[in-house]
Design a protein around this motif. Structure first.
Motif, PDB file in Angstrom:
ATOM      1  N   THR A 145      35.784  42.954  42.891  1.00  0.00           N
ATOM      2  CA  THR A 145      36.696  43.665  41.614  1.00  0.00           C
ATOM      3  C   THR A 145      36.376  45.247  41.908  1.00  0.00           C
ATOM      4  O   THR A 145      37.478  45.738  41.187  1.00  0.00           O
ATOM      5  N   GLY A 194      39.784  44.115  45.146  1.00  0.00           N
ATOM      6  CA  GLY A 194      40.629  42.785  44.931  1.00  0.00           C
ATOM      7  C   GLY A 194      41.598  43.127  44.155  1.00  0.00           C
ATOM      8  O   GLY A 194      42.808  42.728  44.513  1.00  0.00           O
ATOM      9  N   PRO A 195      41.737  43.798  42.924  1.00  0.00           N
ATOM     10  CA  PRO A 195      42.907  43.725  41.901  1.00  0.00           C
ATOM     11  C   PRO A 195      43.861  44.762  42.686  1.00  0.00           C
ATOM     12  O   PRO A 195      45.071  44.752  42.407  1.00  0.00           O
ATOM     13  N   SER A 198      45.785  42.939  45.048  1.00  0.00           N
ATOM     14  CA  SER A 198      46.697  42.008  44.654  1.00  0.00           C
ATOM     15  C   SER A 198      47.899  42.756  43.920  1.00  0.00           C
ATOM     16  O   SER A 198      48.861  42.364  44.085  1.00  0.00           O
ATOM     17  N   SER A 208      51.462  33.771  46.145  1.00  0.00           N
ATOM     18  CA  SER A 208      50.216  33.438  45.966  1.00  0.00           C
ATOM     19  C   SER A 208      50.337  31.961  46.567  1.00  0.00           C
ATOM     20  O   SER A 208      51.227  31.084  46.516  1.00  0.00           O
ATOM     21  N   THR A 217      46.506  36.788  44.991  1.00  0.00           N
ATOM     22  CA  THR A 217      45.183  37.610  45.233  1.00  0.00           C
ATOM     23  C   THR A 217      44.978  38.079  46.445  1.00  0.00           C
ATOM     24  O   THR A 217      45.685  37.942  47.209  1.00  0.00           O
ATOM     25  N   ASP A 220      44.762  35.551  48.963  1.00  0.00           N
ATOM     26  CA  ASP A 220      46.091  35.300  49.586  1.00  0.00           C
ATOM     27  C   ASP A 220      46.792  36.106  50.397  1.00  0.00           C
ATOM     28  O   ASP A 220      47.166  35.677  51.577  1.00  0.00           O
TER      29      ASP A 220
END
Length: 314
Positions: A145, A194-195, A198, A208, A217, A220
């Motif tokens: 995160t 991660g964000p 994304s 996805s 994500t 992905d």
């Protein structure tokens, strides 16, 4: 009577309890929901500690063989943690402020309790039994995160004057314009997380794997990389080069033997690690063959092993 140690990894979503014997063998793992399905424990450190203490006692009682007794417990906790007084000053994802966690848990378990930051706990596990084993000088990062680092010098973890050493995710990158949850503009983790991955993938039109038409994500994007998708590879290279730029200064200052990278973003493997290694070796050619850039080896057990060592060395 068997002497048992508990090592506990506290996450914003889940908590994992590991029980170890004196030979450092992991005997059992217990996984819990940290805050409850409705986040009913958010901010309630008393309810959380009572729940975890009960699960630890129950797990010890269920161990097969000779009767077992718990002798110490260690915890890795996200947020501002002071290992000396056992206080969690601020754990935003848990809603805790100024929680005397070690005292509370020690009172419930009636054993010594030691705590540390979750990333330093992860690093301790990798130093004791994983990718950094046998090394005295290391930088260990977890990227999920957010992103944070732990630093080992002469085999000892560096905490800094305010227990905040390693907050590389909040170093600002020139040219980035997104606001970070910390309030600043352009923090490294607005991309290298991660964000962040994304968001870049969604902007590039990637899809996805798990949810057709859904927001991709970081996992992905990693799967697209394994299919040699040029957009996915480009996203990971961009994130890797931003991180490598920040790591250059750390390498120049600290001269590590190894950089270990774990967390969900690092699961992409070489599409992420390769550009970091290349850039650092280009900038420091005398470290080719000496400075390793490696994926973490222990997965989710790194934090358990690190937390166990907090307890074992208490």
């Amino acid at each position: 009577m068997s002497r048992i140690y508990a090592g506990v990894d506290v996450g914003g979503t889940g908590t994992v309890i590991g029980l170890f014997d004196e030979q450092r063998h992991l005997l059992v793992k217990v996984q819990l929901d940290t805050l409850g399905s409705n986040r009913e424990r958010f901010g309630n450190a008393d309810a959380y500690t009572r729940m975890v203490a009960q699960h630890i006692r129950d797990a010890v009682a269920r161990l097969p063989g000779d009767p077992a007794t718990l002798v110490a417990a260690g915890f890795g906790i996200p947020g501002q943690v002071n290992p000396e007084d056992g206080v969690v000053s601020d754990a935003t994802n848990l809603g805790w402020r100024h929680v005397p966690f070690a005292w509370m848990m020690g009172d419930l378990l009636q054993v010594p309790v030691r705590i540390d930051h979750d990333v330093r706990t992860f690093a301790k596990g990798e130093l004791m039994a994983g990718a950094a084993q046998g090394r005295s000088h290391a930088i260990c990062l977890t990227i999920g995160t957010g992103i944070a680092a732990a630093i080992a010098i002469d085999g000892k973890l560096v905490r800094g004057g305010h227990n905040l050493a390693g907050e590389i995710g909040h170093d600002v990158v020139t040219g980035l314009t997104r606001q970070c949850p910390c309030g600043k503009i352009g923090c490294l983790e607005t991309v290298v997380s991660g964000p962040g991955i994304s968001r870049l993938a969604a902007a590039a039109g990637l899809t996805s794997w798990q949810n057709e038409g859904g927001i991709p994500t970081a996992e992905d994007v990693a799967r697209h990389c394994s299919d040699l998708n040029e957009q996915a590879l480009g996203i990971y290279r961009y994130a890797a080069e931003l991180l490598a730029e920040k790591l250059e200064t750390a390498v120049a200052l600290l001269d590590p033997e190894v950089i270990v990278i774990g967390g969900g973003v690092a699961k992409a493997g070489e599409p992420f690690l390769g550009p970091i290694r290349e850039r650092l070796h280009d900038r420091f050619p005398w470290l080719r063959g000496k400075l390793s850039v490696m994926h973490a080896e222990l997965g989710d057990e790194a934090a358990l092993i690190g937390a166990f060592h907090h307890a074992y060395e208490a």
